[in-house]
Design an enzyme around this catalytic site. Structure first.
Site, PDB file in Angstrom:
ATOM      1  N   GLY A 183      -0.306   9.499  -0.079  1.00 16.75           N
ATOM      2  CA  GLY A 183      -1.227   9.292   1.034  1.00 16.75           C
ATOM      3  C   GLY A 183      -2.636   9.617   0.629  1.00 16.75           C
ATOM      4  CB  CYS A 226       0.889   1.627   6.137  1.00 14.83           C
ATOM      5  SG  CYS A 226       0.140   0.433   5.022  1.00 14.83           S
ATOM      6  CE1 TYR A 245       1.334  -6.836  -4.008  1.00 16.88           C
ATOM      7  CE2 TYR A 245       0.706  -4.574  -3.504  1.00 16.88           C
ATOM      8  CZ  TYR A 245       0.934  -5.589  -4.425  1.00 16.88           C
ATOM      9  OH  TYR A 245       0.773  -5.326  -5.753  1.00 16.88           O
ATOM     10  CB  CYS A 256      -2.206   1.837  10.601  1.00 15.98           C
ATOM     11  SG  CYS A 256      -3.903   1.815   9.970  1.00 15.98           S
ATOM     12  CB  CYS A 294      -6.684  -3.254   5.918  1.00 15.16           C
ATOM     13  SG  CYS A 294      -4.984  -3.687   6.262  1.00 15.16           S
TER      14      CYS A 294
HETATM   15  P1  AMP Z   1      -7.144 -10.496  -5.038  1.00 15.32           P
HETATM   16  O1  AMP Z   1      -6.830 -11.250  -6.286  1.00 15.32           O
HETATM   17  O2  AMP Z   1      -8.145  -9.383  -5.271  1.00 15.32           O
HETATM   18  O3  AMP Z   1      -7.515 -11.367  -3.871  1.00 15.32           O
HETATM   19  O4  AMP Z   1      -5.804  -9.725  -4.604  1.00 15.32           O
HETATM   20  C1  AMP Z   1      -4.764 -10.392  -3.974  1.00 15.32           C
HETATM   21  C2  AMP Z   1      -3.521 -10.373  -4.812  1.00 15.32           C
HETATM   22  O5  AMP Z   1      -3.195  -9.047  -5.217  1.00 15.32           O
HETATM   23  C3  AMP Z   1      -2.334 -10.884  -4.030  1.00 15.32           C
HETATM   24  O6  AMP Z   1      -1.622 -11.778  -4.859  1.00 15.32           O
HETATM   25  C4  AMP Z   1      -1.500  -9.672  -3.671  1.00 15.32           C
HETATM   26  O7  AMP Z   1      -0.123  -9.898  -3.874  1.00 15.32           O
HETATM   27  C5  AMP Z   1      -1.981  -8.581  -4.604  1.00 15.32           C
HETATM   28  N1  AMP Z   1      -2.349  -7.352  -3.896  1.00 15.32           N
HETATM   29  C6  AMP Z   1      -2.731  -7.193  -2.622  1.00 15.32           C
HETATM   30  N2  AMP Z   1      -3.007  -5.899  -2.339  1.00 15.32           N
HETATM   31  C7  AMP Z   1      -2.785  -5.218  -3.470  1.00 15.32           C
HETATM   32  C8  AMP Z   1      -2.878  -3.831  -3.842  1.00 15.32           C
HETATM   33  N3  AMP Z   1      -3.256  -2.910  -2.951  1.00 15.32           N
HETATM   34  N4  AMP Z   1      -2.582  -3.497  -5.119  1.00 15.32           N
HETATM   35  C9  AMP Z   1      -2.209  -4.433  -6.007  1.00 15.32           C
HETATM   36  N5  AMP Z   1      -2.093  -5.754  -5.724  1.00 15.32           N
HETATM   37  C10 AMP Z   1      -2.373  -6.145  -4.477  1.00 15.32           C
END
Ligand code: AMP
Length: 450
Positions: free
Chosen positions: A109, A242, A248, A438, A441
């Site tokens: 957390g 969350c 995800y 929540c 975001c």
């Molecule tokens: P972005 O490329 O920065 O738009 O991130 C989106 C991609 O990253 C998506 O394919 C999600 O599956 C993955 N993703 C979303 N949130 C997270 C996170 N907190 N940590 C790692 N991967 C993430």
């Protein structure tokens, strides 16, 4: 001071011979929650011993090490942090000796206002050895004037604010607490005459433990020898779990906040189709995290599901690379389309989320280069416009593409033929206890004093 955004895994084991081995299995199953460092603290009733290592669980421990770590109570932690130095100082569990004996803490957390408390502690003479917000708790417990560890923990919890699923180990007891909003998950299971506590139920499946229940928001469970686990409700429960765990973060085989992650994800995909149906030749997930969402979309739409993008599993995380250039390059190395499948086709590409837009932009351009006729991006969550203060790793607000751009502007930036985010209403519909989540975001409504 660097930003602390951690999304980690915790596991606790009580009342079984060689508890460290069970903790190891739990951490192994929850590797997806943190790959940077891992640690186990085990008590033999007299002393607490701690092992901490960089890297993956499978590499960090060996049989001899776990055999030597004798004791029937253990806690473990997998750490995921984003920026900054990756020192061993910032790995967990954190061990300390204090007036009543020894203790170790593992935390999943975030305490968003921890610097205020840290300053007060430093003014009183406390010395810190890590930049972790969790270290505040060690000091709050050590400085409390209460007469038992349980009272000291409760005293400390009364002074912190934020997201925590916390495990405390003493020489003889295990304490498992969840913050009053229950942002991060924490569940209990029975195993071999003892108990296991873990961030996700997939940990129980690997250790062949039998799920009992979730620890409730604002509840602490105390495990002591010769007694049934004791439940203490230390604060009024105002659930704000969350939702991003479902979208995800959690493993699809986990049962989270009372529902199957896999089923919720399929439902998100189904609703995504319902909200904006489109004519296409096939549905393709962005692997691996979006596969269940794309299955839901495919089943609802009747469009064939195809694994049109193949993921290279040996590429590290693209999400937290320090510069955009390296992130771009890594996405390309990680995801590769099947040319013969997509050439001349109209594609629906399902992803679980867009954060910076890096992944989607690369995917659209790759697919077009490989001959796709149309690329329709379908995102199984609403636009992320606000950073998370409760333990999900999201970048600064100005890096979030949805903070500064409209859906049409993002579509244009991605060079996609169409783009659709799931609505907040549909997201709420996909989970049963929708009032209890929540959504900060997506809506920027936070639950701590800022
Ligand atoms: P972005 O490329 O920065 O738009 O991130 C989106 C991609 O990253 C998506 O394919 C999600 O599956 C993955 N993703 C979303 N949130 C997270 C996170 N907190 N940590 C790692 N991967 C993430």
């Amino acid at each position: 001071m660097r930003e602390l955004r951690e999304k980690c895994a915790v596991v606790g084991v009580f009342g079984v011979k060689n508890a460290a081995k069970y903790a190891y299995l739990g951490l192994y199953a929850m590797q997806h929650r943190g790959q940077e460092a891992t640690g186990i603290s085990v008590s033999n009733g007299e002393r607490i011993a701690t092992i901490k290592k960089h890297g993956l669980v499978s590499m960090a421990y060996d049989d001899r090490m776990l055999e030597r770590a004798q004791g029937s109570i253990a806690i473990g932690h997998n750490r995921y942090s984003t920026a900054g130095e990756h020192t061993m100082m910032d790995a967990q569990p954190i061990f300390a000796r204090y007036a009543l004996g020894e203790m170790a803490i593992a935390h999943n957390g975030n305490f968003p206002t921890y610097m205020k408390i840290r300053k007060k502690l430093i003014d009183k003479g406390a010395i810190f050895s890590s930049s972790m917000d969790t270290e505040n708790l060690i000091h709050l417990v050590a400085q409390s004037n209460k007469t038992s560890l349980r009272l000291r923990i409760l005293d400390a919890l009364g002074q912190v604010e934020g997201a925590y699923s916390l495990l405390f180990l003493s020489q003889k007891e295990l304490f498992a607490a969840r913050d009053p909003h229950g942002f991060r998950p924490l569940s209990i299971a029975k195993v071999d005459g003892g108990y296991m506590v873990a961030s996700e139920t997939c940990a129980f499946d690997l250790a062949e433990a039998e799920f009992v229940r979730d620890i409730e928001p604002g509840e602490m469970v105390v495990f002591q020898e010769g007694r049934e686990p004791e439940s203490i409700h230390f604060a009024k429960s105002i659930p704000k779990q969350c939702i991003f765990e479902h979208i995800y973060f959690a493993r699809p085989d986990s049962f989270l906040f009372g529902e199957s992650v896999y089923e919720v994800r399929k439902e998100l995909g189904r609703l995504l189709w319902e909200e904006d149906p489109i004519k296409a030749d096939m549905v393709i997930p962005v692997p691996d995290s979006s596969i269940p969402h794309a299955i839901g979309y495919s089943q609802a739409s009747g469009l064939p599901f195809e694994l049109g993008i193949i993921r290279n599993h040996y590429v590290g995380r693209t999400f937290i690379e320090p510069t955009q250039r390296i992130r771009d390059l890594k996405v390309k190395r990680k995801l590769s389309p099947i040319r013969s499948l997509i050439d001349g086709k109209r594609l629906v590409i399902v992803d679980d989320s867009i954060v910076r837009g890096t992944t989607s932009k690369k995917i659209v351009s790759l697919l077009k280069r490989y001959g796709a006729k149309e690329v329709h991006m379908r995102i199984a969550s609403p636009a992320i416009g606000f950073p998370c203060y409760y333990g999900i790793d999201t970048p600064h607000q100005n890096e979030l593409i949805s903070h500064s751009k409209s859906t049409e502007e993002i579509r244009d930036y991605l060079a996609a033929d169409s783009l659709c985010f799931l609505s907040v209403a549909a997201l709420k519909k996909a989970v049963h206890s929708h009032g209890d989540y929540c959504l900060s975001c997506f809506d920027g409504r936070y639950f701590h004093k800022r």
